[in-house]
Design a protein around this motif. Structure first.
Motif, PDB file in Angstrom:
ATOM      1  N   ASN A  89     -20.330  37.556 -27.312  1.00  0.00           N
ATOM      2  CA  ASN A  89     -19.173  36.949 -26.638  1.00  0.00           C
ATOM      3  C   ASN A  89     -17.848  37.443 -27.237  1.00  0.00           C
ATOM      4  OD1 ASN A  89     -17.005  34.776 -26.150  1.00  0.00           O
ATOM      5  ND2 ASN A  89     -18.642  34.190 -24.747  1.00  0.00           N
ATOM      6  N   GLU A  90     -16.921  37.781 -26.344  1.00  0.00           N
ATOM      7  CA  GLU A  90     -15.655  38.362 -26.802  1.00  0.00           C
ATOM      8  C   GLU A  90     -14.576  37.328 -27.118  1.00  0.00           C
ATOM      9  OE1 GLU A  90     -14.608  41.538 -24.089  1.00  0.00           O
ATOM     10  OE2 GLU A  90     -16.360  42.729 -24.725  1.00  0.00           O
TER      11      GLU A  90
ATOM     12  N   ASN B  56     -14.019  28.539 -23.279  1.00  0.00           N
ATOM     13  CA  ASN B  56     -15.130  29.464 -23.079  1.00  0.00           C
ATOM     14  C   ASN B  56     -16.350  28.871 -23.797  1.00  0.00           C
ATOM     15  OD1 ASN B  56     -16.866  31.742 -23.451  1.00  0.00           O
ATOM     16  ND2 ASN B  56     -15.462  32.712 -24.909  1.00  0.00           N
TER      17      ASN B  56
ATOM     18  N   SER C 273     -20.006  36.111 -21.254  1.00  0.00           N
ATOM     19  CA  SER C 273     -19.802  36.767 -22.546  1.00  0.00           C
ATOM     20  C   SER C 273     -18.466  37.509 -22.632  1.00  0.00           C
ATOM     21  CB  SER C 273     -20.950  37.727 -22.847  1.00  0.00           C
ATOM     22  OG  SER C 273     -21.107  38.621 -21.778  1.00  0.00           O
ATOM     23  N   ASP C 274     -17.927  37.902 -21.478  1.00  0.00           N
ATOM     24  CA  ASP C 274     -16.615  38.559 -21.481  1.00  0.00           C
ATOM     25  C   ASP C 274     -15.939  38.343 -20.130  1.00  0.00           C
ATOM     26  OD1 ASP C 274     -17.181  41.099 -19.696  1.00  0.00           O
ATOM     27  OD2 ASP C 274     -18.853  40.955 -21.101  1.00  0.00           O
TER      28      ASP C 274
ATOM     29  N   SER D  42     -11.281  37.158 -13.431  1.00  0.00           N
ATOM     30  CA  SER D  42     -10.982  37.544 -14.809  1.00  0.00           C
ATOM     31  C   SER D  42      -9.488  37.506 -15.116  1.00  0.00           C
ATOM     32  CB  SER D  42     -11.572  38.915 -15.130  1.00  0.00           C
ATOM     33  OG  SER D  42     -11.002  39.893 -14.312  1.00  0.00           O
TER      34      SER D  42
ATOM     35  N   PHE E 189     -12.653  35.232 -25.441  1.00  0.00           N
ATOM     36  CA  PHE E 189     -11.471  35.569 -24.651  1.00  0.00           C
ATOM     37  C   PHE E 189     -10.582  34.373 -24.298  1.00  0.00           C
ATOM     38  CE2 PHE E 189     -15.285  35.034 -22.059  1.00  0.00           C
ATOM     39  CZ  PHE E 189     -14.889  34.001 -21.203  1.00  0.00           C
TER      40      PHE E 189
ATOM     41  N   LYS F 172      -7.481  35.313 -17.824  1.00  0.00           N
ATOM     42  CA  LYS F 172      -6.724  36.050 -18.839  1.00  0.00           C
ATOM     43  C   LYS F 172      -5.296  35.524 -18.982  1.00  0.00           C
ATOM     44  CE  LYS F 172      -5.777  40.846 -20.139  1.00  0.00           C
ATOM     45  NZ  LYS F 172      -5.819  42.242 -19.659  1.00  0.00           N
TER      46      LYS F 172
ATOM     47  N   ASN G 271     -12.872  28.731 -27.949  1.00  0.00           N
ATOM     48  CA  ASN G 271     -14.150  29.418 -27.744  1.00  0.00           C
ATOM     49  C   ASN G 271     -15.262  28.658 -28.454  1.00  0.00           C
ATOM     50  OD1 ASN G 271     -13.178  32.046 -26.447  1.00  0.00           O
ATOM     51  ND2 ASN G 271     -11.881  31.856 -28.265  1.00  0.00           N
TER      52      ASN G 271
END
Ligand SMILES: [Mn+2]
Length: 316
Positions: A113-114, A106, A86-87, A95, A116, A99, A120
């Motif tokens: 869920n962010e 994702n 979710s993040d 991570s 990211f 990033k 997505n």
């Protein structure tokens, strides 16, 4: 965006990639592992590596590719696919790799869920495995029984073996197709729900005998301290499923388990019958689903319990 458009974009990314890293979340469950291994097994012709920055329960070793899951440093891959995360925090030490990577996907079913990644795919289905099933079908891949066992694993575990409120008709429709190819699924359910090591059973007994009740028995909290894990020879992922005992108590509306990760740091899993525990978790920087969420809490044990109970009171 239409599902087919996102699936098309992901399919294109997969087809273009030479080497793919598929990342699971920390405290890996049947859905993240099932999703990652289903994708890897479905993409036979591709160079795919599954990573997880955490210990993995041996009960999932019936999934093809289980012993090839990597930990440690992530290699150089031209595509990273995160499943059931979710993040970014759910990726543990991976991570920052995600990033700063220029090509990320994702795939997830958590409403919080962010988003990211570059692409997505967040769909409110029963499980990430249900999304993976649809993606594989969309890509025109003909899956074999090994792929279907992985998908069944996530579908079954995330729906509480087809009993939670996310057990939709589409979850059953997918399961029906899976069972058609897998055949007898009793060996999977034996591994996932019945087999229990003696050490875990003793830890559970200890936790249950020390359960605490709050808010007029509407909230129940189980606690696992580091010393408990040590005493019974258990790992933190051995506590998976314990929280169900708290939420299943008739009077209880919110059930929680506090798992001490290190001194002054507790991982909290929340379950509810109707209250929105995602909102409780969000107060502490966590998230998840309406009836199943989690967060981290910091402080002394009494302080942490107090914070949690005071917050939960608003939502019960
Ligand atoms: Mn999931």
């Amino acid at each position: 965006m239409e599902n087919d458009i996102i699936f098309g974009m992901i399919g294109e990314k997969i087809n273009e990639a030479k080497s793919i890293a598929i990342l699971c979340h920390i405290r890996p469950d049947g859905d993240t592992l099932g999703s990652a291994l289903a994708l890897k097994n479905a993409l036979k012709h591709k160079e795919c590596f599954v990573y997880c920055d955490d210990a993995i329960s041996q009960k999932f070793d019936f999934l093809k590719g289980f012993y090839d899951i990597r930990g440690g440093e992530i290699g150089s891959h031209d595509l990273i696919i995160c499943v059931d995360c979710s993040d970014l925090g759910r990726l543990g030490s991976y991570s920052s790799a995600v990033k700063y990577h220029e090509n990320t996907v994702n795939i997830d079913h958590h409403i919080s869920n962010e988003e990211f990644a570059h692409i997505n795919c967040v769909l409110g289905l029963s499980s990430t495995c249900e999304i993976i099933f649809n993606l594989i079908k969309f890509m025109g891949i003909e899956p074999d029984a090994d792929v279907y066992k992985c998908i069944f694993c996530g579908l079954s575990t995330d729906t509480g073996n087809f009993s939670h409120s996310n057990t939709t008709h589409t979850a059953f429709a997918v399961a029906s197709e899976l069972v058609r190819l897998i055949g007898d699924i009793s060996f999977i359910t034996q591994r996932l729900y019945k087999d229990i090591p003696k050490s875990k059973l003793l830890l559970l007994g200890h936790a249950l005998s020390n359960i605490k009740f709050y808010i007029g028995d509407k909230m129940a909290i189980l606690t696992i301290l580091l010393e408990d894990l040590e005493r019974f020879g258990c790992a933190s992922n051995d506590t998976e499923g314990f929280v169900d005992y708290a939420i299943n108590i008739v009077s209880v509306e919110v059930g929680a388990i506090l798992l001490e990760c290190e001194k002054g740091r507790f991982k909290v899993s929340l379950r509810s019958k109707s209250a929105d525990v995602c909102k409780i978790a969000a107060q502490f920087g966590g998230g998840g689903h309406t009836h199943a969420s989690g967060c981290m809490l910091f402080g002394d044990y009494e302080e942490v319990v107090d914070k949690l109970v005071r917050n939960a009171e608003f939502y019960i």
